[in-house]
Design an enzyme around this catalytic site. Structure first.
Site, PDB file in Angstrom:
ATOM      1  CD  GLU A  99      47.000  66.235   5.847  1.00 56.02           C
ATOM      2  OE1 GLU A  99      46.335  67.271   6.039  1.00 56.02           O
ATOM      3  OE2 GLU A  99      48.243  66.232   5.712  1.00 56.02           O
ATOM      4  CG  HIS A 154      43.548  66.395  37.489  1.00 56.58           C
ATOM      5  ND1 HIS A 154      43.083  66.148  38.767  1.00 56.58           N
ATOM      6  CD2 HIS A 154      44.841  65.959  37.463  1.00 56.58           C
ATOM      7  CE1 HIS A 154      44.056  65.608  39.487  1.00 56.58           C
ATOM      8  NE2 HIS A 154      45.134  65.488  38.718  1.00 56.58           N
ATOM      9  CE  LYS A 198      44.330  73.543   0.835  1.00 56.10           C
ATOM     10  NZ  LYS A 198      45.781  73.247   0.842  1.00 56.10           N
TER      11      LYS A 198
END
EC number: 5.3.1.9
Length: 502
Positions: free
Chosen positions: A331, A362, A471
């Protein structure tokens, strides 16, 4: 030459066929010379793919871009957030280093807010409340969540803190289903109190608690908190526009941290960060870990062409650190124009990702060992772990050392399927122990490393306009999802809306 970039490209070309084992063989004191100790933090850059000559060129790059002056301007309260015309004073939340009137005023204001915060905690301590639900998102959530999870084993607080960030109602339901409303308090954290996710989750919490009696707010907009949730002024803690969300855990945004780990532990966290601040501001470039870490990131991105960067936390208590750093770094540095509005002339932030060891061995380590991409990484571990399972800690650190070595050095084989090409550079970071002081210093180091990179690239690390458009569009589309008649221009969105509405 172009502010030192051309010289560095020549060094990158010179080192292209040189392996990390070659560098270790050529510089026999490299393991010690490329190591730094800063308080409880140990850093080793010996497995990065540069030599002392290239490293000096990197420091010249920092001098050409006046990184030292940039630190001084930030600490003194100059408006280094140029796109929003704001000072950047998260460092003043944890200490007063510059002595300027702006920084002193910020430090004094922050100290007064902490006094109020501790008084609120004392009041809750005297109540029957046992659990706290903290509602926020992004910087209002990731920092506190990381610190609470990391320091839970040495907590001095008596409250269990539960975090809710996602607007998905399942997250809130899962949390509330295990709590008793009569023994629960809530904290709503939002700078503007206009964040959709926080408002929606806050309304659920308000209704579940039966009102605002045990509801607290952390915000720069107390009027909106009062209007939306009837939160009385004495239960509102202020924050300021000179503290960005991803740099705010040191402020009243750290209220849930102090509740979870205790006021003394919170002060130790601040002290650890302040100690690193003093180091970052005063230590010369050539010895400064924050500068070296930031320059190393620039080297790997711009001169080795690495498009991703991994963070491997070899301590389960730091499992949330990669996600926290993902926001802090991406950001801050995910910008395509410079501070003056002109396009950047080189790549900026790579994709940051990672996980916790040994689980990651893994999952995605196969791709690191034998895939086609070079992935620089930070490996973070602890020297001492004061728990009951010492054998496990030895095994954890053995795996930490083994993975770093194999990723860097590789191994040849007559069987092509068993060749490990190596060549993955890494930085090793060890905490003497996972204490509040060490964690505070570690987070501060990453903050300052990010700032160094932003100065080199000429971008603003303290705005985030890229998060806004989506947004705003979501707010516009919400009525359409509820069946209202809304004009939607995008044909794909129109088609999917019909399906979502059934």
């Amino acid at each position: 030459m172009h502010n030192g970039f051309d010289a560095l490209q020549l060094h990158a070309n010179r080192l292209r066929g040189v392996t990390i084992p070659d560098l270790l063989a050529a510089e026999l004191k490299r393991p010690e010379q490329y190591a730094r100790q800063v308080g409880p933090l140990y850093f080793n850059f010996a497995r990065q793919k540069y030599d002392c000559v290239a490293l000096e060129a990197l420091f010249a790059l920092a001098r050409n871009h006046n990184v030292t002056g940039a630190f001084q301007r930030m600490f003194c309260g100059e408006q280094v957030n140029v796109t929003e015309g704001r000072a950047v004073l998260h460092t003043a939340l944890r200490g007063d280093l510059s002595g300027t009137s702006v920084a002193v005023a910020a430090y004094t204001a922050a100290a007064k807010v902490r006094e109020r915060m501790y008084a609120l905690i004392a009041g809750l301590d005297a109540s029957e409340v046992t659990d706290i639900v903290s509602v926020g998102i992004g910087g209002s959530d990731l920092g506190p969540r990381l610190v609470v999870d990391a320091l839970r084993p040495i907590s001095q607080g008596r409250f269990r803190v539960h975090f809710v960030s996602n607007v998905d109602g399942a997250a809130m339901r899962r949390t509330l289903d295990m709590l008793d409303p009569s023994r629960t308090a809530g904290i709503l954290i939002s700078k503007t109190f206009g964040t959709q996710e926080t408002l929606l989750n806050g309304r659920i919490l308000y209704d579940w608690l039966g009102g605002s009696e045990r509801l607290y707010a952390v915000t720069a907009n107390p009027e909106r908190a009062a209007n939306a949730f009837d939160i009385v002024p004495t239960q509102v803690l202020p924050i300021w526009d000179w503290v960005g969300g991803r740099y705010s855990l040191w402020s009243a945004v750290g209220f849930p941290i102090a509740l979870a780990i205790g006021s003394q532990r919170f002060e130790e966290l601040l002290a650890g960060a302040a100690e690193f601040d003093a180091y970052a501001l005063r230590v010369p470039l050539e010895e400064n870990v924050a500068v070296l870490h930031g320059l190393t990131a620039v080297w790997n991105r711009n001169f080795l062409g690495c498009a991703t960067y991994a963070v491997m936390a070899y301590d389960q208590r730091l499992a949330l650190l990669p996600t926290y750093l993902q926001q802090l770094v991406m950001e801050s540095l995910g910008k395509r124009v410079k501070c003056d509005g002109t396009p950047v002339d080189r790549d900026t932030v790579p994709v940051w990702w990672g996980g916790v060891g040994t689980d990651v061995q893994h999952s995605f380590f196969q791709a690191l060992h034998q895939g086609t991409n070079i992935v620089p990484a930070d490996f973070i571990g602890t020297i001492r772990n004061d728990d009951l399972y010492t054998e496990n800690h030895f095994a954890l650190n053995a795996n930490l050392l083994a993975q770093i070595e194999v990723l860097a050095n590789g191994q040849l084989s007559d069987n092509p399927h068993r060749v490990y090409p190596g060549g993955n550079p890494s930085t090793l970071i060890l905490l003497d122990a996972l204490t509040p002081q060490a964690l505070g210093g570690l987070i501060a180091m990453y903050e300052h490393s990010v700032y160094v990179q932003s100065v080199i690239w000429g971008i603003n690390a303290f705005d985030q306009f890229g998060v806004e458009l989506g947004k705003h569009l979501a707010v516009q589309l919400l009525p359409a999802l509820k069946g209202e008649s809304v004009e939607v221009a995008d044909p794909v969105t129109r088609a999917v809306l019909l399906r979502l509405r059934g």
